[in-house]
Design an enzyme around this catalytic site. Structure first.
Site, short mmCIF file in Angstrom:
data_model
loop_
_atom_site.label_atom_id
_atom_site.label_comp_id
_atom_site.label_asym_id
_atom_site.label_seq_id
_atom_site.Cartn_x
_atom_site.Cartn_y
_atom_site.Cartn_z
N LYS A 216 25.46 42.74 44.43
CA LYS A 216 26.07 41.37 43.80
C LYS A 216 26.28 40.61 44.91
O LYS A 216 26.95 40.87 46.17
CB LYS A 216 27.44 41.96 43.10
CG LYS A 216 27.99 40.59 42.28
CD LYS A 216 28.92 41.27 41.32
CE LYS A 216 30.50 41.47 42.20
NZ LYS A 216 31.40 41.96 40.99
N LYS A 218 28.10 36.57 45.68
CA LYS A 218 29.14 35.43 45.23
C LYS A 218 28.41 34.21 45.13
O LYS A 218 27.68 33.74 45.82
CB LYS A 218 30.39 35.45 46.08
CG LYS A 218 31.15 36.63 46.07
CD LYS A 218 31.73 36.94 45.01
CE LYS A 218 32.89 38.25 45.23
NZ LYS A 218 33.42 38.52 44.05
N ASP A 247 28.60 36.40 40.94
CA ASP A 247 29.97 36.37 40.53
C ASP A 247 30.46 35.07 40.89
O ASP A 247 30.45 34.64 42.08
CB ASP A 247 30.74 37.73 41.26
CG ASP A 247 32.15 37.58 40.72
OD1 ASP A 247 32.63 36.83 39.96
OD2 ASP A 247 32.72 38.49 41.44
N ASN A 249 33.71 33.85 40.10
CA ASN A 249 35.10 33.90 40.44
C ASN A 249 35.77 32.67 39.74
O ASN A 249 36.79 32.41 40.31
CB ASN A 249 35.43 34.30 42.04
CG ASN A 249 35.24 35.64 42.35
OD1 ASN A 249 33.87 35.80 43.03
ND2 ASN A 249 35.88 36.37 42.16
N GLU A 273 29.11 36.84 36.38
CA GLU A 273 30.42 37.51 36.25
C GLU A 273 31.33 36.33 36.72
O GLU A 273 31.25 35.32 37.36
CB GLU A 273 30.64 38.39 37.34
CG GLU A 273 31.96 39.18 37.43
CD GLU A 273 32.21 40.20 38.21
OE1 GLU A 273 33.20 40.47 38.99
OE2 GLU A 273 31.03 40.81 38.76
N GLU A 300 38.24 41.47 35.18
CA GLU A 300 38.96 41.98 36.38
C GLU A 300 40.51 41.19 36.31
O GLU A 300 41.24 41.73 36.76
CB GLU A 300 38.08 41.79 37.47
CG GLU A 300 38.14 40.29 37.88
CD GLU A 300 37.35 40.28 39.32
OE1 GLU A 300 38.08 39.95 40.31
OE2 GLU A 300 36.21 40.35 39.34
N ASP A 323 39.85 46.57 34.78
CA ASP A 323 40.51 46.68 36.22
C ASP A 323 41.67 47.88 36.11
O ASP A 323 42.21 47.78 34.82
CB ASP A 323 41.00 45.49 36.53
CG ASP A 323 41.53 45.47 38.06
OD1 ASP A 323 41.12 45.04 39.01
OD2 ASP A 323 42.74 45.72 37.97
N HIS A 350 35.66 46.94 37.29
CA HIS A 350 36.04 45.87 38.65
C HIS A 350 36.37 46.91 39.69
O HIS A 350 37.35 47.63 39.59
CB HIS A 350 36.63 44.87 38.39
CG HIS A 350 37.21 44.06 39.48
ND1 HIS A 350 38.72 44.37 39.92
CD2 HIS A 350 36.82 43.37 40.52
CE1 HIS A 350 38.91 43.65 40.88
NE2 HIS A 350 37.60 43.06 41.22
N GLU A 381 31.56 49.06 40.81
CA GLU A 381 31.26 48.25 41.92
C GLU A 381 31.99 49.17 43.10
O GLU A 381 32.91 49.77 43.21
CB GLU A 381 32.08 47.03 41.77
CG GLU A 381 32.28 45.98 43.02
CD GLU A 381 32.96 44.80 42.42
OE1 GLU A 381 32.63 43.65 43.22
OE2 GLU A 381 33.73 44.60 41.58
#
Length: 431
Positions: A216, A218, A247, A249, A273, A300, A323, A350, A381
């Protein structure tokens, strides 16, 4: 002889990770930290739990934990589990503190740390790792841990029992798979946003050499062209057959997410994500429809079971990322797993941070054994940071988690690590 909780102790433990760029993404530059809780008993085991934090603010969660201490001190483990929903509500619905949530933010994370410590204590008392405690538990008792208030339009006690009972069929075969092969994992360590292109390439090459088949990265750079460039580097090293997840975020608006994924789709992302604000249920649904067949994953920082209920009802996610400690501990995670099973949504917990890998390995394994009953679409993960501070760290071999064997939830910090990294007076911070 009942086991009485005599004293709650809380520690603010912070690890200086932000400077090196570890954990860096589109928003966060965190010092991986834990609001760490110990429940001391009258001669029995100490129950340990924590909630993951990002450095500053850990003291707020720690103060919240102390505000709840009187609700757990003096109770026995046996009386807590005789009336689990009553115990949960005594904390979550505390009539004055509740106003600060309800069931979200620092206070709810504090609840999760305490509840997880109680469950850790039970697992230790029974001499079982957490995954085994949950997987071997009677269906009716397990279903009775859940507070169905506010989710009974989606999940009832009877439905929960039925799902868990169905999970007994083929259980031994699935357990043998875990014992032999372990549980699938993916690595996030290759693609932090604060890493240079050279470091990203080198880490991806290392991951491939170590046998990882899923990684993965970012995304969410100020200029999407930077994300495109980095995605090209990672996909080039991974080749066409390994999975690449992305991801954001939470950094994008709904239109930005849809537009940016048009640029990133060329690199065949398995999922995107947290593409937008975590509370925007309908926004996630709109993105999911627009970017399909790319999956939308989130969870998450979903505050509670009600948020998950809505994400599932709105068909806003294809991957549910529970999470272990954002919500109110194991009972609320269990509710989410069962709702995801009803909707046929994959569960990929997560992890990362500090201690999250140790936590969620148990949850992913339990979900496979008693709820989802398949490894299809399942991955946990993995981030290769800070495991050395735990007495029972994760074991990952050839890109797969191995079954934990020690009793408890695997999140007991070493005393020397607590002493070294306690904030603000530990040597790591006071030097």
């Amino acid at each position: 002889m009942p086991t009485k909780i005599e004293r709650l102790e809380v520690h603010d433990v912070r690890f200086p990770t932000a400077t090196a760029g570890d954990g860096s993404d589109s928003i966060n530059r965190a010092d991986y930290s834990a609001c760490y809780v110990e429940l001391h008993t009258d001669g029995g085991p100490t129950g340990t739990g924590f909630t993951f934090t990002g450095g500053r603010g850990t003291e707020i969660v720690a103060r919240a934990v102390r505000s709840y201490a009187h609700l757990v001190e003096g109770k026995t483990v046996e009386e807590i589990f005789a009336n689990p929903v009553e115990f949960s509500r005594s904390i979550v619905q505390e009539p004055q503190i509740r106003w600060l949530g309800p069931e979200k933010g620092a206070t709810h994370m504090a609840v999760g740390a305490i509840v997880n410590a109680v469950w850790d204590m039970r697992a230790r008392l029974e001499g079982k790792p957490m995954w085994r405690l949950l997987a071997e538990m009677d269906s009716a008792e397990l279903a009775a841990q859940i507070d169905y208030r506010h989710i009974e339009d989606e999940l009832t006690y009877d439905e929960a029992v039925a799902i868990l009972e169905a999970g007994r069929i083929g259980y031994e075969d699935r357990l043998k798979v875990l014992e032999t092969d372990g549980f699938p994992a993916y690595t996030t360590s290759v693609g932090w946003l604060g890493y240079s292109d050279e470091k990203v390439r080198a880490l991806t090459e290392q991951a491939v050499a170590e046998g990882w088949t899923a990684a993965k990265m970012k995304v969410g750079s100020p200029d999407v062209a930077d994300d495109v460039r980095r995605a090209g580097i990672i996909r080039d090293v991974l080749g066409p057959d390994r999975l690449l997840m992305m991801d954001a975020n939470q950094i994008w608006s709904v239109p930005e997410a849809i537009e940016n994924m048009k640029h990133l789709a060329a690199f065949d992302p398995y999922w995107i994500e947290e593409p937008t604000h975590p509370d925007d249920i309908l926004g996630h649904a709109k993105i999911a429809k627009a970017v399909a067949p790319i999956r939308v994953a989130t969870g998450e920082v979903a505050a509670n079971r009600v948020i998950f209920k809505q994400l599932l009802q709105a068909e806003a996610i294809k991957v549910c990322q529970i999470d272990a400690c954002r919500v109110g501990g194991i009972p609320e995670v269990l509710a989410t797993l069962l709702m995801a099973a009803k909707h046929g949504v994959d569960v990929c917990p997560h992890s990362g941070g500090v201690g999250l890998c140790e936590y969620v390995q148990h949850l992913g394994m339990f979900e496979y054994l008693r709820v989802g009953k398949t490894l299809e679409g399942r991955m946990i993960e993995y981030v290769d940071h800070l495991h050395e501070h735990y007495t029972d760290p994760v074991t990952v071999v050839d890109g797969r988690y191995r079954l934990p064997t020690q009793p408890g939830y695997s999140v007991e910090l070493k005393p020397e690590s607590i002493a070294e990294f306690s904030f603000p007076n530990g040597p790591a911070w006071s030097a």
